[in-house]
Scaffold this motif. Sequence first.
Motif, PDB file in Angstrom:
ATOM      1  N   ARG A 128     -14.693  11.561 -78.421  1.00  0.00           N
ATOM      2  CA  ARG A 128     -15.874  11.811 -79.272  1.00  0.00           C
ATOM      3  C   ARG A 128     -16.300  10.806 -79.720  1.00  0.00           C
ATOM      4  N   LYS A 129     -17.336  10.901 -80.452  1.00  0.00           N
ATOM      5  CA  LYS A 129     -18.160   9.601 -81.278  1.00  0.00           C
ATOM      6  C   LYS A 129     -17.028   9.356 -82.226  1.00  0.00           C
ATOM      7  N   ASP A 130     -17.126   8.080 -82.748  1.00  0.00           N
ATOM      8  CA  ASP A 130     -16.588   7.526 -83.924  1.00  0.00           C
ATOM      9  C   ASP A 130     -17.139   7.982 -85.264  1.00  0.00           C
ATOM     10  N   GLU A 131     -16.048   8.879 -85.943  1.00  0.00           N
ATOM     11  CA  GLU A 131     -16.532   9.629 -87.381  1.00  0.00           C
ATOM     12  C   GLU A 131     -16.999   8.667 -88.398  1.00  0.00           C
ATOM     13  N   ILE A 132     -16.667   7.386 -88.258  1.00  0.00           N
ATOM     14  CA  ILE A 132     -16.846   6.587 -89.368  1.00  0.00           C
ATOM     15  C   ILE A 132     -18.106   5.761 -89.284  1.00  0.00           C
ATOM     16  N   THR A 133     -18.472   5.166 -87.738  1.00  0.00           N
ATOM     17  CA  THR A 133     -19.668   4.657 -87.697  1.00  0.00           C
ATOM     18  C   THR A 133     -20.757   5.341 -86.880  1.00  0.00           C
ATOM     19  N   GLY A 134     -20.136   6.298 -86.322  1.00  0.00           N
ATOM     20  CA  GLY A 134     -21.120   7.252 -85.403  1.00  0.00           C
ATOM     21  C   GLY A 134     -21.368   6.741 -84.012  1.00  0.00           C
ATOM     22  N   ASP A 135     -20.705   5.677 -83.637  1.00  0.00           N
ATOM     23  CA  ASP A 135     -20.648   5.047 -82.328  1.00  0.00           C
ATOM     24  C   ASP A 135     -20.047   6.042 -81.364  1.00  0.00           C
ATOM     25  N   ASP A 136     -20.867   6.386 -80.244  1.00  0.00           N
ATOM     26  CA  ASP A 136     -20.260   7.065 -79.349  1.00  0.00           C
ATOM     27  C   ASP A 136     -20.523   6.367 -77.852  1.00  0.00           C
ATOM     28  N   THR A 137     -20.342   4.866 -77.828  1.00  0.00           N
ATOM     29  CA  THR A 137     -20.073   4.297 -76.554  1.00  0.00           C
ATOM     30  C   THR A 137     -19.046   4.922 -75.816  1.00  0.00           C
ATOM     31  N   PRO A 138     -19.336   5.364 -74.687  1.00  0.00           N
ATOM     32  CA  PRO A 138     -18.270   6.015 -73.786  1.00  0.00           C
ATOM     33  C   PRO A 138     -17.001   5.134 -73.483  1.00  0.00           C
ATOM     34  N   ASP A 139     -17.210   3.929 -73.190  1.00  0.00           N
ATOM     35  CA  ASP A 139     -15.695   3.294 -72.814  1.00  0.00           C
ATOM     36  C   ASP A 139     -15.198   2.613 -73.841  1.00  0.00           C
ATOM     37  N   VAL A 140     -15.250   3.314 -75.209  1.00  0.00           N
ATOM     38  CA  VAL A 140     -14.454   2.860 -76.186  1.00  0.00           C
ATOM     39  C   VAL A 140     -13.413   3.958 -76.261  1.00  0.00           C
ATOM     40  N   LEU A 141     -12.313   3.652 -76.528  1.00  0.00           N
ATOM     41  CA  LEU A 141     -11.018   4.448 -76.895  1.00  0.00           C
ATOM     42  C   LEU A 141     -11.010   5.014 -78.125  1.00  0.00           C
ATOM     43  N   ARG A 142     -10.941   6.100 -78.343  1.00  0.00           N
ATOM     44  CA  ARG A 142     -10.808   6.591 -79.971  1.00  0.00           C
ATOM     45  C   ARG A 142      -9.470   7.430 -79.879  1.00  0.00           C
ATOM     46  N   VAL A 143      -9.003   7.538 -81.211  1.00  0.00           N
ATOM     47  CA  VAL A 143      -7.990   8.296 -81.447  1.00  0.00           C
ATOM     48  C   VAL A 143      -8.125   9.401 -82.436  1.00  0.00           C
ATOM     49  N   GLU A 144      -7.543  10.471 -82.610  1.00  0.00           N
ATOM     50  CA  GLU A 144      -7.715  11.442 -83.473  1.00  0.00           C
ATOM     51  C   GLU A 144      -6.758  11.174 -84.731  1.00  0.00           C
ATOM     52  N   MET A 145      -7.345  11.271 -85.905  1.00  0.00           N
ATOM     53  CA  MET A 145      -6.537  11.138 -87.211  1.00  0.00           C
ATOM     54  C   MET A 145      -6.048  12.396 -87.437  1.00  0.00           C
TER      55      MET A 145
END
Length: 159
Positions: free
Chosen positions: A20-37
């Motif tokens: 999913r997109k980063d909820e802080i910055t709104g970035d949704d670059t597909p190759d960036v790993l994100r975690v769920e808080m």
Amino acid sequence: MEDVPKSYDPSDSTLKFVNRKDEITGDDTPDVLRVEMSCGHAVDPNSLTGWCRSLMDQGHFIFYCPAVNEGTEEKCDKQWSYVEVRRHALLTDEEQQYFEKKIATLAAVQYLPWMWKLRRKKQSNKPVCFLSNLYEREWKILSILLAMYERVEGMRTTL
């Protein structure tokens, strides 16, 4: 403190990865790993570190989610523990030291004047009225804050 881009280890099974997109910055670059808080919103370590630093720069030592809840215009505002932030922001040793010193300082500025006043009342054997019920719990909090501050500052404070 260097701002070296950080990224999660995709093989870390202790983290919950989300697409999913980063909820802080709104970035949704597909190759960036994100975690769920813990609140359910997605972040990457760089945006989380930056957001929490900005909160401390504004004098806050309690971290909270800035995301807007889906389908509403209300902010999440769920509080994150420092342990969760440290883990998900992938704080370096240097960043941990900075965060802990800043948290201790900000908390001390807010709580110590009240606690010293409370302690003086308690030592003078004067009634502390409604505060007497809170005294032990608050004194424990103060002791924890002072211990944290002492560890970061390398000094000893006597109570």
